[in-house]
Scaffold this active site. Structure first.
Site, PDB file in Angstrom:
ATOM      1  N   GLU A  69      -5.560  -0.639   2.788  1.00  0.00           N
ATOM      2  CA  GLU A  69      -6.814  -0.678   2.016  1.00  0.00           C
ATOM      3  C   GLU A  69      -7.029  -2.028   1.318  1.00  0.00           C
ATOM      4  O   GLU A  69      -8.098  -2.270   0.749  1.00  0.00           O
ATOM      5  CB  GLU A  69      -6.820   0.447   0.971  1.00  0.00           C
TER       6      GLU A  69
ATOM      7  N   ALA B 148       3.657  -3.943   0.212  1.00  0.00           N
ATOM      8  CA  ALA B 148       4.970  -3.915   0.865  1.00  0.00           C
ATOM      9  C   ALA B 148       4.893  -2.966   2.053  1.00  0.00           C
ATOM     10  O   ALA B 148       4.698  -1.758   1.873  1.00  0.00           O
ATOM     11  CB  ALA B 148       6.040  -3.449  -0.114  1.00  0.00           C
TER      12      ALA B 148
ATOM     13  N   ILE C 182       7.008  -1.576   5.039  1.00  0.00           N
ATOM     14  CA  ILE C 182       8.426  -1.483   5.415  1.00  0.00           C
ATOM     15  C   ILE C 182       8.548  -0.637   6.678  1.00  0.00           C
ATOM     16  O   ILE C 182       7.998   0.477   6.748  1.00  0.00           O
ATOM     17  CB  ILE C 182       9.264  -0.904   4.255  1.00  0.00           C
TER      18      ILE C 182
ATOM     19  N   HIS D  33       3.747   3.112  13.028  1.00  0.00           N
ATOM     20  CA  HIS D  33       2.778   2.985  11.931  1.00  0.00           C
ATOM     21  C   HIS D  33       2.863   1.594  11.295  1.00  0.00           C
ATOM     22  O   HIS D  33       1.850   0.959  11.019  1.00  0.00           O
ATOM     23  CB  HIS D  33       3.077   4.057  10.881  1.00  0.00           C
TER      24      HIS D  33
ATOM     25  N   ARG E  93      12.960  -9.849  -1.701  1.00  0.00           N
ATOM     26  CA  ARG E  93      11.760 -10.678  -1.843  1.00  0.00           C
ATOM     27  C   ARG E  93      10.880 -10.266  -3.023  1.00  0.00           C
ATOM     28  O   ARG E  93       9.819 -10.822  -3.229  1.00  0.00           O
ATOM     29  CB  ARG E  93      10.955 -10.624  -0.533  1.00  0.00           C
TER      30      ARG E  93
HETATM   31  N1  INI Z   1       1.296   1.364   3.330  1.00  0.00           N
HETATM   32  C1  INI Z   1       2.018   0.378   2.794  1.00  0.00           C
HETATM   33  O1  INI Z   1       1.529  -0.332   1.905  1.00  0.00           O
HETATM   34  N2  INI Z   1       3.294   0.146   3.225  1.00  0.00           N
HETATM   35  C2  INI Z   1       3.873   0.899   4.194  1.00  0.00           C
HETATM   36  O2  INI Z   1       5.056   0.648   4.522  1.00  0.00           O
HETATM   37  C3  INI Z   1       3.127   1.946   4.779  1.00  0.00           C
HETATM   38  N3  INI Z   1       3.709   2.771   5.805  1.00  0.00           N
HETATM   39  O3  INI Z   1       4.746   2.397   6.372  1.00  0.00           O
HETATM   40  O4  INI Z   1       3.197   3.830   6.113  1.00  0.00           O
HETATM   41  C4  INI Z   1       1.809   2.171   4.314  1.00  0.00           C
HETATM   42  N4  INI Z   1       1.049   3.164   4.813  1.00  0.00           N
HETATM   43  C5  INI Z   1      -0.148   3.626   4.181  1.00  0.00           C
HETATM   44  C6  INI Z   1      -1.372   2.834   4.613  1.00  0.00           C
HETATM   45  O5  INI Z   1      -1.371   1.561   4.016  1.00  0.00           O
HETATM   46  C7  INI Z   1      -2.669   3.555   4.218  1.00  0.00           C
HETATM   47  O6  INI Z   1      -2.731   3.662   2.818  1.00  0.00           O
HETATM   48  C8  INI Z   1      -2.797   4.943   4.831  1.00  0.00           C
HETATM   49  O7  INI Z   1      -2.593   4.892   6.236  1.00  0.00           O
HETATM   50  C9  INI Z   1      -4.183   5.564   4.546  1.00  0.00           C
HETATM   51  O8  INI Z   1      -5.222   4.730   5.054  1.00  0.00           O
END
Ligand code: INI
Length: 159
Positions: free
Chosen positions: A61, A83, A85, A91, A130
């Site tokens: 977002e 972050a 990860i 995903h 980091r």
């Molecule tokens: N969002 C992150 O900021 N970091 C992640 O590691 C992550 N993983 O791995 O799923 C993650 N997923 C959520 C994504 O950014 C969205 O908020 C979600 O898919 C809804 O749109």
């Protein structure tokens, strides 16, 4: 005799209005990045009133919100923090690719600098390193870059 022009910005937050857009996902890391960013702003002469913090659910977002903040005309630069990860599913790759492309696009389409303070790590340990442990603090670095780019764009645009 010809004279070469050099344009290079000073790094100072004095008088600069900056927004930090920070993801809540993996908040144990992103809160550390946010602390680093705030520290960089204050240490470079920034005033608390000139710093706005905007939280998003996840890194995916960040681009939309960074873009809206840039378009608002209220900020001279945006620092985006998150972050991502790697888990056991693809995903990670989708989120990491979209956030990096999206933040670059937000800067290019608005002309407002958006710095990339999003960790993309294989392990939690790499992310911890980091976010203020062994590998510095990428939030601090992203804020320093946002400040330099805000000043640089002022110089390049002749403001
Ligand atoms: N969002 C992150 O900021 N970091 C992640 O590691 C992550 N993983 O791995 O799923 C993650 N997923 C959520 C994504 O950014 C969205 O908020 C979600 O898919 C809804 O749109």
């Amino acid at each position: 005799m010809s004279m070469t022009k050099l344009i290079e910005a000073q790094i100072s937050a004095q008088g600069l209005k900056i927004a930090v857009v920070v993801s809540r996902f993996n908040s144990f890391i992103t809160e550390r990045l946010l602390e680093g960013a705030k520290d960089a702003f204050v240490r470079h002469g920034g005033e608390a009133d000139n710093l706005t913090i905007i939280k998003t659910p996840g890194s995916f977002e960040l681009p939309l919100v960074a873009s809206a903040a840039a378009k608002s005309g209220k900020y001279e630069a945006i620092a985006a923090l998150g972050a991502v990860i790697r888990g056991s599913t693809p995903h990670f790759d989708y989120v990491a690719a979209e956030v990096s492309k999206g933040l670059a696009q937000a800067a290019l389409s608005t002309g407002v600098p958006v710095s990339f303070g999003v960790l993309t790590c294989d392990t939690i340990e790499q992310a911890v390193d980091r976010a203020g442990v062994k590998g510095g603090n990428k939030g601090f670095e992203a804020m320093v870059t946002a400040m330099e780019m805000a000043r640089l764009m002022g110089l390049v645009n002749g403001v």
